[in-house]
Design an enzyme around this catalytic site. Structure first.
Site, PDB file in Angstrom:
ATOM      1  N   HIS A  46      12.622   5.839  13.194  1.00 39.96           N
ATOM      2  CA  HIS A  46      12.523   6.075  11.742  1.00 39.96           C
ATOM      3  C   HIS A  46      13.274   7.363  11.402  1.00 39.96           C
ATOM      4  O   HIS A  46      13.198   8.340  12.155  1.00 39.96           O
ATOM      5  CB  HIS A  46      11.035   6.209  11.405  1.00 39.96           C
ATOM      6  CG  HIS A  46      10.723   6.232   9.937  1.00 39.96           C
ATOM      7  ND1 HIS A  46      11.091   7.265   9.117  1.00 39.96           N
ATOM      8  CD2 HIS A  46      10.063   5.346   9.136  1.00 39.96           C
ATOM      9  CE1 HIS A  46      10.674   7.022   7.875  1.00 39.96           C
ATOM     10  NE2 HIS A  46      10.046   5.850   7.870  1.00 39.96           N
TER      11      HIS A  46
ATOM     12  N   GLU B  52       0.016  -9.050  -1.118  1.00 35.84           N
ATOM     13  CA  GLU B  52      -0.605  -8.477   0.091  1.00 35.84           C
ATOM     14  C   GLU B  52      -1.831  -7.631  -0.303  1.00 35.84           C
ATOM     15  O   GLU B  52      -1.981  -6.456   0.055  1.00 35.84           O
ATOM     16  CB  GLU B  52       0.371  -7.643   0.935  1.00 35.84           C
ATOM     17  CG  GLU B  52      -0.099  -7.450   2.367  1.00 35.84           C
ATOM     18  CD  GLU B  52       0.846  -6.643   3.242  1.00 35.84           C
ATOM     19  OE1 GLU B  52       0.763  -5.405   3.242  1.00 35.84           O
ATOM     20  OE2 GLU B  52       1.670  -7.259   3.935  1.00 35.84           O
TER      21      GLU B  52
ATOM     22  N   HIS C 168       5.933   5.546  13.411  1.00 38.02           N
ATOM     23  CA  HIS C 168       6.369   6.372  12.275  1.00 38.02           C
ATOM     24  C   HIS C 168       5.239   6.855  11.378  1.00 38.02           C
ATOM     25  O   HIS C 168       5.465   7.673  10.490  1.00 38.02           O
ATOM     26  CB  HIS C 168       7.339   5.570  11.397  1.00 38.02           C
ATOM     27  CG  HIS C 168       6.631   4.491  10.594  1.00 38.02           C
ATOM     28  ND1 HIS C 168       6.371   3.244  11.107  1.00 38.02           N
ATOM     29  CD2 HIS C 168       6.124   4.489   9.334  1.00 38.02           C
ATOM     30  CE1 HIS C 168       5.747   2.513  10.207  1.00 38.02           C
ATOM     31  NE2 HIS C 168       5.565   3.244   9.120  1.00 38.02           N
TER      32      HIS C 168
ATOM     33  N   GLU D  56      -2.245   5.143   2.825  1.00 40.62           N
ATOM     34  CA  GLU D  56      -2.147   3.732   2.437  1.00 40.62           C
ATOM     35  C   GLU D  56      -3.499   3.111   2.093  1.00 40.62           C
ATOM     36  O   GLU D  56      -3.587   2.268   1.191  1.00 40.62           O
ATOM     37  CB  GLU D  56      -1.461   2.928   3.548  1.00 40.62           C
ATOM     38  CG  GLU D  56       0.029   3.203   3.698  1.00 40.62           C
ATOM     39  CD  GLU D  56       0.342   4.441   4.520  1.00 40.62           C
ATOM     40  OE1 GLU D  56      -0.599   5.108   5.014  1.00 40.62           O
ATOM     41  OE2 GLU D  56       1.537   4.769   4.660  1.00 40.62           O
TER      42      GLU D  56
ATOM     43  N   ARG E  92       2.395   8.438   9.083  1.00 43.31           N
ATOM     44  CA  ARG E  92       2.103   9.832   8.738  1.00 43.31           C
ATOM     45  C   ARG E  92       0.958  10.415   9.569  1.00 43.31           C
ATOM     46  O   ARG E  92       1.037  11.549  10.034  1.00 43.31           O
ATOM     47  CB  ARG E  92       1.702   9.929   7.263  1.00 43.31           C
ATOM     48  CG  ARG E  92       2.754  10.561   6.388  1.00 43.31           C
ATOM     49  CD  ARG E  92       2.449  10.335   4.921  1.00 43.31           C
ATOM     50  NE  ARG E  92       3.682  10.010   4.228  1.00 43.31           N
ATOM     51  CZ  ARG E  92       4.438  10.897   3.576  1.00 43.31           C
ATOM     52  NH1 ARG E  92       4.064  12.143   3.498  1.00 43.31           N
ATOM     53  NH2 ARG E  92       5.558  10.522   2.995  1.00 43.31           N
TER      54      ARG E  92
ATOM     55  N   ASP F 169       0.787  -1.241   0.000  1.00 43.13           N
ATOM     56  CA  ASP F 169       0.000   0.000   0.000  1.00 43.13           C
ATOM     57  C   ASP F 169       0.815   1.286   0.000  1.00 43.13           C
ATOM     58  O   ASP F 169       0.307   2.335   0.377  1.00 43.13           O
ATOM     59  CB  ASP F 169      -0.900  -0.010   1.240  1.00 43.13           C
ATOM     60  CG  ASP F 169      -0.092  -0.223   2.516  1.00 43.13           C
ATOM     61  OD1 ASP F 169       1.118   0.030   2.502  1.00 43.13           O
ATOM     62  OD2 ASP F 169      -0.693  -0.643   3.535  1.00 43.13           O
TER      63      ASP F 169
HETATM   64  C1  UD1 Z   1       6.542   4.996   3.865  1.00 43.96           C
HETATM   65  C2  UD1 Z   1       5.161   4.484   3.417  1.00 43.96           C
HETATM   66  C3  UD1 Z   1       4.458   3.804   4.585  1.00 43.96           C
HETATM   67  C4  UD1 Z   1       5.330   2.762   5.251  1.00 43.96           C
HETATM   68  C5  UD1 Z   1       6.674   3.379   5.606  1.00 43.96           C
HETATM   69  C6  UD1 Z   1       7.573   2.294   6.141  1.00 43.96           C
HETATM   70  C7  UD1 Z   1       3.986   5.870   1.770  1.00 43.96           C
HETATM   71  C8  UD1 Z   1       3.066   6.993   1.559  1.00 43.96           C
HETATM   72  N1  UD1 Z   1       4.334   5.630   3.035  1.00 43.96           N
HETATM   73  O1  UD1 Z   1       6.301   6.034   4.802  1.00 43.96           O
HETATM   74  O2  UD1 Z   1       3.283   3.160   4.098  1.00 43.96           O
HETATM   75  O3  UD1 Z   1       4.700   2.320   6.435  1.00 43.96           O
HETATM   76  O4  UD1 Z   1       7.263   3.922   4.420  1.00 43.96           O
HETATM   77  O5  UD1 Z   1       8.649   2.785   6.852  1.00 43.96           O
HETATM   78  O6  UD1 Z   1       4.382   5.234   0.828  1.00 43.96           O
HETATM   79  N2  UD1 Z   1      13.993   8.640   5.178  1.00 43.96           N
HETATM   80  C9  UD1 Z   1      15.365   8.586   5.190  1.00 43.96           C
HETATM   81  N3  UD1 Z   1      15.969   7.386   4.858  1.00 43.96           N
HETATM   82  C10 UD1 Z   1      15.268   6.273   4.534  1.00 43.96           C
HETATM   83  C11 UD1 Z   1      13.876   6.347   4.561  1.00 43.96           C
HETATM   84  C12 UD1 Z   1      13.238   7.540   4.868  1.00 43.96           C
HETATM   85  O7  UD1 Z   1      16.037   9.562   5.475  1.00 43.96           O
HETATM   86  O8  UD1 Z   1      15.873   5.221   4.268  1.00 43.96           O
HETATM   87  C13 UD1 Z   1      13.325   9.935   5.528  1.00 43.96           C
HETATM   88  C14 UD1 Z   1      13.374  10.936   4.368  1.00 43.96           C
HETATM   89  O9  UD1 Z   1      13.526  12.218   4.907  1.00 43.96           O
HETATM   90  C15 UD1 Z   1      11.973  10.792   3.765  1.00 43.96           C
HETATM   91  C16 UD1 Z   1      11.156  10.562   5.026  1.00 43.96           C
HETATM   92  O10 UD1 Z   1      11.953   9.702   5.832  1.00 43.96           O
HETATM   93  O11 UD1 Z   1      11.587  11.948   3.048  1.00 43.96           O
HETATM   94  C17 UD1 Z   1       9.793   9.939   4.792  1.00 43.96           C
HETATM   95  O12 UD1 Z   1       9.868   8.817   3.937  1.00 43.96           O
HETATM   96  P1  UD1 Z   1       8.559   8.370   3.070  1.00 43.96           P
HETATM   97  O13 UD1 Z   1       8.865   7.132   2.321  1.00 43.96           O
HETATM   98  O14 UD1 Z   1       8.055   9.541   2.307  1.00 43.96           O
HETATM   99  O15 UD1 Z   1       7.481   8.107   4.188  1.00 43.96           O
HETATM  100  P2  UD1 Z   1       7.413   7.004   5.328  1.00 43.96           P
HETATM  101  O16 UD1 Z   1       6.812   7.667   6.532  1.00 43.96           O
HETATM  102  O17 UD1 Z   1       8.708   6.315   5.477  1.00 43.96           O
HETATM  103  N1  UDP Z   2      12.020  -3.108  10.681  1.00 43.23           N
HETATM  104  C1  UDP Z   2      13.402  -3.190  10.631  1.00 43.23           C
HETATM  105  N2  UDP Z   2      14.138  -2.311  11.386  1.00 43.23           N
HETATM  106  C2  UDP Z   2      13.570  -1.366  12.167  1.00 43.23           C
HETATM  107  C3  UDP Z   2      12.156  -1.279  12.190  1.00 43.23           C
HETATM  108  C4  UDP Z   2      11.403  -2.158  11.426  1.00 43.23           C
HETATM  109  O1  UDP Z   2      13.959  -4.042   9.954  1.00 43.23           O
HETATM  110  O2  UDP Z   2      14.308  -0.614  12.813  1.00 43.23           O
HETATM  111  C5  UDP Z   2      11.224  -4.065   9.880  1.00 43.23           C
HETATM  112  C6  UDP Z   2      10.101  -4.759  10.619  1.00 43.23           C
HETATM  113  O3  UDP Z   2      10.551  -5.907  11.316  1.00 43.23           O
HETATM  114  C7  UDP Z   2       9.170  -5.104   9.477  1.00 43.23           C
HETATM  115  C8  UDP Z   2       9.287  -3.888   8.574  1.00 43.23           C
HETATM  116  O4  UDP Z   2      10.566  -3.323   8.874  1.00 43.23           O
HETATM  117  O5  UDP Z   2       9.622  -6.240   8.759  1.00 43.23           O
HETATM  118  C9  UDP Z   2       8.163  -2.944   8.887  1.00 43.23           C
HETATM  119  O6  UDP Z   2       8.452  -1.712   8.387  1.00 43.23           O
HETATM  120  P1  UDP Z   2       7.732  -0.397   8.869  1.00 43.23           P
HETATM  121  O7  UDP Z   2       7.277  -0.517  10.267  1.00 43.23           O
HETATM  122  O8  UDP Z   2       8.652   0.707   8.523  1.00 43.23           O
HETATM  123  O9  UDP Z   2       6.511  -0.292   7.842  1.00 43.23           O
HETATM  124  P2  UDP Z   2       4.999  -0.786   7.861  1.00 43.23           P
HETATM  125  O10 UDP Z   2       5.006  -2.257   8.071  1.00 43.23           O
HETATM  126  O11 UDP Z   2       4.316  -0.038   8.957  1.00 43.23           O
HETATM  127  O12 UDP Z   2       4.476  -0.377   6.536  1.00 43.23           O
END
Ligand code: UD1
Ligand code: UDP
Length: 391
Positions: A251, A128, A218, A142, A220, A106
């Site tokens: 995060h 999924e 984490h 999502e 949104r 999602d």
């Molecule tokens: C995204 C997904 C969410 C998922 C989450 C898992 C969408 C809309 N959201 O949200 O469904 O649960 O990933 O973690 O697709 N960043 C870093 N390094 C990284 C990753 C992220 O610095 O490796 C920072 C960046 O500033 C980035 C911000 O996190 O802009 C947000 O990342 P983004 O993918 O936009 O949103 P998530 O909250 O991670």
């Molecule tokens: N995860 C990880 N390291 C972390 C936090 C989460 O490897 O520090 C793994 C977690 O075990 C799971 C996946 O990342 O497999 C879940 O990701 P996240 O919670 O970011 O996203 P969501 O499932 O909410 O979309």
């Protein structure tokens, strides 16, 4: 849309597209499964919606992308992710013309890449598929993302029977296979009795008998006031139970990191750290006393590992473990999170009622079922049997 014809001599060219940590954790085992089967030619395009967190998972599963859109920016917007993925994936599809493209779950990568494939007339398989919270704003965005993928997909791989029912009630016509969740398959790559933690933050781990709470947050829709309410509850628990250790891999989103370090950074029994490698994370979870989380993936993994979960959200698209009794909805209000956590720390029978392994999300064979379903759809094998959760 019908499946593209492939020449008999050709392998089934399957393009995986994903971009975030959770997609990678759940798609890497499937990619590895297809790699081992001579019928398939798996290719991987990463959008890198996440950069560091994605690369860490790819390293653990030893998966190398064929295409890397490298889109991540600090504090990226949803529109930015959508437009960059839409055009980036189009170029990749034109270059490699897969027989089918697979997306997961999602995220905005998922939605935008599925749309790109739809425009290019490439069939989409949705892994999924069929999870629904029935609230368009939670999880945001999502719930909309996964709903929009449903009519674009040519085949759906639903983890549970209830997920299939959700799709049927939306009059989805394409084939639906109930496979279990590949998250449970991923655990067999990572969890070991004799595991040694790599992260410096996890050295001097609690000894047997000490209690450790694993926290992640984490989402949104939790940014801002809900996150502060959650952190206030965690603070209260930490102060009242100084012997309980709380570990929070934070995060990297600045909107999470800043309040986390401000509100929890100075407590002696709360350890904040960078995101953990997924093998550290899964093994840590298997040793936790209790998990507090707003993550989707943790709601699936922790029950399989026998760990009770309090969900820091007001709804869930994963009601199966709530029904099985290993997960409770704690919401985002300080008082309820504090009360439920305290209950699990002080009431042995309340804890015992939640601390049992439940596997409503899979039996560890989801990847094999998805591979079998693909062979069946391309006329190369028999129909797989559905995953049936334990009663
Ligand atoms: C995204 C997904 C969410 C998922 C989450 C898992 C969408 C809309 N959201 O949200 O469904 O649960 O990933 O973690 O697709 N960043 C870093 N390094 C990284 C990753 C992220 O610095 O490796 C920072 C960046 O500033 C980035 C911000 O996190 O802009 C947000 O990342 P983004 O993918 O936009 O949103 P998530 O909250 O991670
Ligand atoms: N995860 C990880 N390291 C972390 C936090 C989460 O490897 O520090 C793994 C977690 O075990 C799971 C996946 O990342 O497999 C879940 O990701 P996240 O919670 O970011 O996203 P969501 O499932 O909410 O979309």
């Amino acid at each position: 849309m019908s499946f593209m014809k492939k020449k008999e001599s050709e392998k089934i060219r399957v393009l995986f597209v994903f971009g975030t940590r959770p997609e990678a954790v759940k798609m890497a085992p499937l990619y590895r499964t297809l790699q081992k089967d001579a019928h398939f030619e798996p290719l991987l395009c990463v959008t890198a919606q996440h950069r560091q967190m994605l690369d860490a998972v790819l390293d653990i599963f030893q998966v190398r992308p064929d295409f890397d859109l490298d889109i991540m920016k600090t504090a990226q917007t949803l529109s930015y992710i959508t437009t960059s993925v839409l055009t980036g994936v189009e170029n990749v599809l034109k270059e490699c013309r897969p027989h089918i493209m697979l997306v997961h779950g999602d995220t905005t990568t998922t939605f935008a890449s599925a749309l790109s494939a739809f425009y290019q007339n490439v069939p989409v398989g949705h892994v999924e598929a069929g999870l629904r919270s029935f609230d368009m704003f939670s999880p945001f965005p999502e719930e909309l993302n996964r709903r929009l993928v449903a009519p674009m997909a040519s085949v759906h791989f639903s983890p549970t029977p209830a997920n299939r029912e959700n799709l049927l009630s939306e009059h989805i016509q394409a084939p639906i296979f109930v496979t279990g969740n590949t998250a449970i398959d991923a655990l067999s790559y990572t969890v070991r009795e004799d595991y040694t933690f790599k992260s410096p933050a996890l050295q001097n781990m609690p000894q047997t008998g000490d209690r450790m709470i694993l926290l992640t947050a984490h989402r949104r829709e939790n940014l801002g006031a809900p996150l502060r309410q959650i952190f206030t509850a965690v603070r209260q628990v930490a102060e009242e139970f100084p012997k309980v250790r709380i570990i929070y891999p934070v995060h990297p989103n600045p909107a999470v990191r800043t309040p986390a370090y401000e509100m929890l950074g100075s407590l002696p029994n709360v350890r904040l750290c960078d995101p953990l490698d997924v093998d550290d994370m899964h093994n840590l979870m298997s040793r936790a006393y209790l998990v507090l989380t707003d993550s989707g993936g943790l709601q699936e993994e922790a029950p399989a590992l026998g760990r009770p979960v309090l969900v820091l959200r007001t709804e869930t698209e994963r009601p199966e473990a709530v029904r099985a009794g290993t997960v409770k909805m704690a919401g985002v209000e300080t008082a309820r999170i504090y009360t439920l956590t305290k209950e699990l720390l002080t009431d042995a029978s309340a804890y015992a009622r939640m601390a049992h392994a439940a596997n409503p999300y899979g039996d560890g064979h989801a990847c094999t079922r998805i591979a079998q379903a693909l062979l069946y759809l391309f006329g190369c094998g028999d129909k797989p049997t559905d995953f049936v959760p334990e009663p």
